[in-house]
Design a protein around this motif. Sequence first.
Motif, PDB file in Angstrom:
ATOM      1  N   ARG A  99       0.853  -1.188   0.000  1.00 16.28           N
ATOM      2  CA  ARG A  99       0.000   0.000   0.000  1.00 16.28           C
ATOM      3  C   ARG A  99       0.882   1.227   0.000  1.00 16.28           C
ATOM      4  O   ARG A  99       1.883   1.277   0.691  1.00 16.28           O
ATOM      5  CB  ARG A  99      -0.897   0.013   1.237  1.00 16.28           C
ATOM      6  CG  ARG A  99      -1.874  -1.109   1.270  1.00 16.28           C
ATOM      7  CD  ARG A  99      -2.734  -1.006   2.489  1.00 16.28           C
ATOM      8  NE  ARG A  99      -3.637  -2.150   2.556  1.00 16.28           N
ATOM      9  CZ  ARG A  99      -4.431  -2.375   3.549  1.00 16.28           C
ATOM     10  NH1 ARG A  99      -4.451  -1.555   4.576  1.00 16.28           N
ATOM     11  NH2 ARG A  99      -5.214  -3.417   3.544  1.00 16.28           N
ATOM     12  N   ILE A 100       0.454   2.216  -0.737  1.00 20.23           N
ATOM     13  CA  ILE A 100       1.239   3.435  -0.834  1.00 20.23           C
ATOM     14  C   ILE A 100       0.632   4.540   0.014  1.00 20.23           C
ATOM     15  O   ILE A 100       1.311   5.198   0.773  1.00 20.23           O
ATOM     16  CB  ILE A 100       1.369   3.887  -2.303  1.00 20.23           C
ATOM     17  CG1 ILE A 100       2.151   2.832  -3.079  1.00 20.23           C
ATOM     18  CG2 ILE A 100       2.049   5.233  -2.401  1.00 20.23           C
ATOM     19  CD1 ILE A 100       2.154   3.026  -4.562  1.00 20.23           C
TER      20      ILE A 100
ATOM     21  N   ALA B 112       6.266   0.054  -4.773  1.00 20.72           N
ATOM     22  CA  ALA B 112       5.555   0.627  -3.624  1.00 20.72           C
ATOM     23  C   ALA B 112       6.518   0.959  -2.487  1.00 20.72           C
ATOM     24  O   ALA B 112       6.341   1.974  -1.795  1.00 20.72           O
ATOM     25  CB  ALA B 112       4.488  -0.337  -3.130  1.00 20.72           C
TER      26      ALA B 112
ATOM     27  N   ASN C  52       6.945   4.699  -1.002  1.00 18.31           N
ATOM     28  CA  ASN C  52       6.767   4.991   0.422  1.00 18.31           C
ATOM     29  C   ASN C  52       7.990   5.686   1.012  1.00 18.31           C
ATOM     30  O   ASN C  52       7.868   6.663   1.748  1.00 18.31           O
ATOM     31  CB  ASN C  52       6.479   3.704   1.205  1.00 18.31           C
ATOM     32  CG  ASN C  52       5.042   3.267   1.092  1.00 18.31           C
ATOM     33  OD1 ASN C  52       4.147   4.081   0.937  1.00 18.31           O
ATOM     34  ND2 ASN C  52       4.817   1.975   1.172  1.00 18.31           N
TER      35      ASN C  52
END
Length: 148
Positions: free
Chosen positions: A8-9, A70, A74
């Motif tokens: 998840r970013i 990702a 991040n």
Amino acid sequence: MEERRSARIGTVSGLALLAGGTAVAAVAGGAHSIFATILLGLLALGMSHSLLVEIRRQARRWTPGGWGRADTINAVLLGCWAEAALILTILEAGPVPVRIVGGLLAAAYSGSCAYFVTQRRRALAGRVAAEPDVVEASEDRVPARPRL
């Protein structure tokens, strides 16, 4: 324990910005009562804890390819937030408490970025070190197939 969910970013970056914005609102909100200031400060601490938990989850997740897009995004976003907080702290001519919180945010964002990169690299190195043992153990149990 390894995380099995996908990369998840937005969660890491969003939690970082929410925690920082709440911390700034706690000291720069204008005519707050002491109760509101304490409550906003505690909310910022809670969001900071959530940020660290999410960084740990993202760093320890299982991915077949190792370090991915990702992970880079991040790390870059956390670095950008650190740089933006530092620049705004230096250039903004605001009250001293806001500038102090901005400096603390710059340090916290850069620490979060370093923590994410370190934890992710450790998780990937641990997985690579453990994979040959798993392969050897599975080869002992399953007979090799002849290649065609």
